[in-house]
Design a protein around this motif. Structure first.
Motif, PDB file in Angstrom:
ATOM      1  N   ILE A 179       0.820  -1.210   0.000  1.00  0.00           N
ATOM      2  CA  ILE A 179       0.000   0.000   0.000  1.00  0.00           C
ATOM      3  C   ILE A 179       0.854   1.259   0.000  1.00  0.00           C
ATOM      4  O   ILE A 179       0.452   2.323  -0.495  1.00  0.00           O
ATOM      5  N   VAL A 213      -7.932   1.858  -2.400  1.00  0.00           N
ATOM      6  CA  VAL A 213      -7.050   2.109  -1.252  1.00  0.00           C
ATOM      7  C   VAL A 213      -7.850   2.040   0.044  1.00  0.00           C
ATOM      8  O   VAL A 213      -7.451   1.393   1.025  1.00  0.00           O
ATOM      9  N   LYS A 240      -8.810  -1.535   1.102  1.00  0.00           N
ATOM     10  CA  LYS A 240      -7.744  -2.523   1.327  1.00  0.00           C
ATOM     11  C   LYS A 240      -7.781  -3.038   2.774  1.00  0.00           C
ATOM     12  O   LYS A 240      -7.908  -2.258   3.714  1.00  0.00           O
TER      13      LYS A 240
END
Length: 941
Positions: A226, A262, A265
């Motif tokens: 990430i 994002v 996640k």
């Protein structure tokens, strides 16, 4: 064009102009080409020179098949050649100094090329072909064509192997793990850097390729580091793309999709909260209310919804008070976004109010669009109920005070929020209430909105009031306000017909819920409804307008529920009911008196009015229970009997008007439950009239009435049933023969479908008769002539019908008939020939050959239940027929099926043993053994 290309074009031709024999030859020729050792070289050569998309697709498809199926037998040289050639095509490199024609081909050709590369990755990466991704990256500098191809490769890799959105085999999951691990170690950082550089460079000059790259990237965020995305450079770039007005809406939406990936996640809750805080997502909230493209707004709304869901999920797992206070701020912002997003556009206000085509389309769109937002609101309401209720209360106050140009949409949105809040509350929480909820309901009920005449506002207001009835049920001080809302110009008397009809239905629901709590308000309610009731009790037969409307049925049902309660004194109850039934019946009587002199032009209107009257009488009667009418208050029952007598005259005067007959039949159904056995004197006349003109569709309704009578009164209806059964059997048996004779397109006509429904209802009717100890009806002198036809119909159905449930019902009928008509092994034969029919015909065909048929699937639950009934039938036959059954079934029937002697002997032991489960289990294994032994050679008898 050579022979191969011609043959491929012929195989793809769909015009119908090609001779079928020639097409068959072309298909065979292409198949032979596929089997040649040099097929890979041939396909790659064609891909270099031929621009015909059919040929390109065939070659790529063939290469894909060869790699998938024959990879293990391909030589090392051939594998290297295919690998190098396919990679060169993707990277716009020449093959032997020849540029591949695929570069200018349609998208589906490029997708097929990407699929081949993924197959090679599946088989060779990273052990054999370790450099595919690293080798590809330098070619991205060639521009959009190669970038597009690389994106297609990554998308295909996700679809075909990596994504967990599709079911995967253990082997595929293992390969996916191997590929991802290798990519993380070898090339993911370089790929992410390439994505960043491409989007930065082409954001203004080629937004389409940037959109493609970001859509591709969003698929990979879930399993890459990430930190490669969540950094000052990349996150700043994504938010710039989302926020800068003037950029492509598709590009902005794709950037929002990446941020959503994002946000979604999976990670530790505390880390996720830090991530969510650092994203500062509140900066995109304003895009929801701006005049942006619908697709962009949808993508941003999805981002905010996903963000909110993650915040809520983290709030369940984090106990820090400081973190929770920050989440409350997030939640308030989320609620504001929801409120803004669910608001209608004022430009559609008139369309939505009159509900024209544009208005209907916009309303349908918003209903669908709001679904996820309301789910989010309900989730927020469960996690932070107080914050949510305060926000919604303030939204209502703000909407009321808003300017007239937005008042309608603001109020509608606020009311929709209140409704959705109510949906998120359990019945217990609704009944208990709290200070905020009480304040909210009080404001809701006491507020007069300037825009209440608007259809949307009026409808959502009524729905919202009704949604909070569990609260009102426990707080009866609100009942007068609720009644006023439903009964005045905000509800039933609203100027918009859609609103008034919906209010009528909702009023009926409220009455059902509150019931006895409304007794003190009956007079007030009836006074408010006087004008509605008068449309039916005092019709003007000279009028050329229809008297009734849909709301009448709901209103009369509500009135019936109110005045039909035992809490209402008998004298009042009688007065109320008489004041309604007497004028309603009078309308019918006037109509019947003038039936023969009706003007043909006026006839449809008058008949429609009578139909409405029957419907409202029927609705009214639903509020009166049988115990009250037949027990404590027979005077009420007398009024309903008089009404039934009047309505039955309609069947005499209008014997062929199907809508009237159907409505009268419905009223008879109601009277069976309401006045009980008092309905008996009216049945002969009613049944005679209903049967006289019945078409198949009406006959279904007729049988349903008889089923109701039998189930309620059992053997008490013997004489009535004995009277009508011969006519029923004769008519239905002759009608349903057409079902058996029909096939193909003829079997799919409306007429045949109606007959099939009639046939299905007949089986239920025969089942009900039999199970309620009325099988003697079949043996009466007037009905006995139909016995043979009925037995053979039931036999055929129990063996062949496609509906297993129907087959089971027919077998159950036979079991009951055996018990009813057969006294025992040495008893007198009550029905001559029945025992031999059951032993020789039913047992042979149903109990053996029907279950031997391969269509009898033991893996199906319903079929297993049917099988249990068939085994039970054998057990009952043995109990009633003794050795006569065993001798024929075992010695003759089993022998004809070539059943081994040892299995036949075991069957006899299990049958005599008395344990049903053991017998059923053994008989199933016997059938399965016979199936294996005969291997499908059995001829069904």
């Amino acid at each position: 064009m050579d022979d191969v290309e011609r043959a491929i074009l012929i195989t793809f031709d769909e015009s119908g102009a090609i001779d079928s024999e020639l097409k068959s030859q072309a298909v065979n020729f292409c198949q032979q080409i596929k089997e040649t050792p040099s097929i890979c070289s041939l396909c790659i050569e064609k891909l270099c020179f031929c621009k015909l998309v059919q040929v390109q697709f065939w070659c790529l498809q063939t290469l894909h098949e060869v790699i998938r199926v024959k990879y293990g037998s391909m030589s090392l040289e051939e594998k290297n050649f295919v690998r190098k050639s396919v990679f060169s095509m993707a990277c716009l490199e020449g093959i032997d100094d020849k540029m591949c024609a695929v570069s200018d081909s349609p998208a589906f050709i490029k997708n097929k090329l990407a699929q081949i590369l993924v197959t090679l990755i599946y088989l060779e990466y990273p052990l054999i072909w370790s450099s595919i991704f690293v080798d590809f990256l330098p070619h991205l500098s060639k521009g959009a064509l190669v970038i597009d191809m690389f994106s297609r490769l990554l998308k295909a890799l996700d679809d075909e192997l990596v994504s967990m959105d599709y079911p995967r085999t253990p082997e595929e999951m293992g390969v996916a793990g191997r590929v991802k691990d290798a990519m993380r170690l070898q090339c993911v950082p370089q790929i992410v850097r390439a994505w960043y550089d491409i989007v930065s460079m082409f954001r203004n000059s080629d937004p389409e390729i940037c959109t493609t790259v970001l859509d591709c990237m969003s698929r990979y965020v879930s399993w890459i580091d990430i930190g490669l995305i969540v950094n000052d450079a990349f996150i700043l770039l994504l938010f710039e793309l989302i926020l800068i007005d003037g950029l492509s809406e598709q590009l902005r939406g794709a950037a929002a999709g990446c941020v959503l990936a994002v946000v979604s996640k999976r990670m530790n809750a505390q880390s996720k909260l830090s991530l969510l805080k650092n994203l500062q997502l509140s900066r995109v909230f304003g895009l929801i209310s701006d005049d942006n493209d619908y697709d962009l707004v949808s993508r941003v709304a999805a981002l905010i919804t996903g963000y909110a869901m993650e915040v809520l999920e983290c709030s369940k797992r984090v106990n820090s008070e400081d973190a929770k206070e920050k989440q409350m701020l997030h939640i308030s912002q989320i609620l504001e976004v929801i409120r803004t997003q669910i608001r209608y556009d004022p430009m559609y206000r008139n369309n939505l109010d009159i509900l024209d085509k544009i208005g209907m389309e916009e309303e349908d769109r918003m209903v669908e669009f709001r679904k996820d937002l309301f789910v989010l609101l309900r989730n927020v309401g469960r996690v932070a109920p107080e914050v949510t209720q305060i926000f919604i209360r303030n939204s209502l106050a703000s909407a009321i005070a808003s300017s007239s140009d937005r008042n309608v949409e603001e109020v509608e949105a606020a009311l929709s929020l209140i409704y959705a809040l109510g949906e998120s509350m359990s019945d217990e929480a609704m009944r208990a209430g709290n200070g905020l909820l009480s304040e909210l309901v009080t404001n809701l009920l006491s507020t007069r909105f300037p825009c209440h005449s608007n259809r949307l506002v009026a409808l959502v207001y009524l729905e919202t009031i009704t949604r909070y009835m569990k609260f009102v049920q426990e707080n009866t001080q609100y009942i007068p306000l609720v009644l006023a809302t439903l009964l005045d110009e905000r509800g039933i008397h609203h100027q918009n017909i859609y609103v008034s009809r919906r209010a009528s239905y909702l009023f009926m629901r409220v009455v059902k819920l509150l019931k006895s709590k409304l007794v003190p308000f009956i007079e007030t309610i009836l006074q408010s409804l006087e004008d509605i009731v008068a449309r039916f009790t005092s019709m003007n037969f000279a009028s050329k307008e229809a008297a009734g409307s849909e709301d009448g049925v709901h209103i009369f049902e509500a009135i019936g529920l109110l005045i039909g309660m035992e809490d209402v004194p008998l004298e009042k109850q009688s007065d109320y009911l008489s004041s309604l039934l007497t004028p309603l019946c009078r309308q019918v009587e006037v109509m019947l008196m003038n039936a023969k002199v009706l003007n043909p032009e006026e006839s449809p209107l008058k008949l429609a009015n009578i139909q409405q009257i029957i419907m409202v009488i029927n609705a009214l009667s639903k509020g009166f229970g049988g115990r009250l009418v037949t027990g404590s208050r027979p005077a009420i029952g007398h009024m309903f009997k008089q009404t039934l007598d009047v309505l039955l005259q309609i069947l005499v005067e209008f014997p062929k008007v199907e809508p009237l007959r159907t409505k009268v039949l419905s009223f008879i159904h109601c009277m069976v439950d309401t006045i009980g056995t008092s309905v008996f004197p009216y049945l002969p006349k009613a049944l005679e009239q209903l049967l006289a003109e019945s078409e198949p569709k009406e006959m279904v309704g007729f049988l349903l009435l008889l089923n109701q009578l039998i189930c309620k009164f059992s053997t008490l209806v013997h004489d009535i049933l004995d009277e009508v059964f011969p006519a029923i059997a004769g008519r239905i048996l002759s009608s349903i023969r057409r079902v058996a004779d029909s096939s193909g397109l003829e079997a799919n006509t409306e007429e045949i479908r109606e007959l099939q429904e009639l046939q299905k209802t007949l089986y239920t009717f025969l089942h009900v008769i039999t199970m309620h100890d009325l099988s003697s009806i079949f043996l009466s002198p007037r009905s006995r002539g139909y016995l043979n036809s009925i037995m053979h119909l039931l036999l055929h159905t129990s063996c062949h019908h496609k509906d297993i449930i129907t087959r089971k019902a027919c077998v159950q009928i036979f079991i009951k008939l055996i018990k009813d008509w057969c006294g025992g092994p040495y008893g007198e034969e009550k029905v001559p020939g029945f025992q031999s029919f059951m032993i020789e015909t039913f047992a042979t065909n149903c109990c053996l050959y029907s279950v031997l048929d391969k269509s009898f699937e033991f893996c199906d639950a319903n079929t297993l239940i049917l099988f249990g009934e068939i085994v039970l039938a054998q057990k009952v036959m043995y109990e009633k027929f003794g050795d006569d059954f065993l001798v024929h079934f075992v010695s003759k029937t089993f022998s004809s099926a070539h059943c081994p002697q040892n299995l036949a002997e075991q069957y006899c032991q299990k049958l005599k043993g008395g344990e049903f489960k053991v017998l059923r289990s053994f008989y199933q294994s016997l059938i399965e053994n016979l199936r294996l032994q005969q291997n499908g050679s059995l001829v069904f008898r």
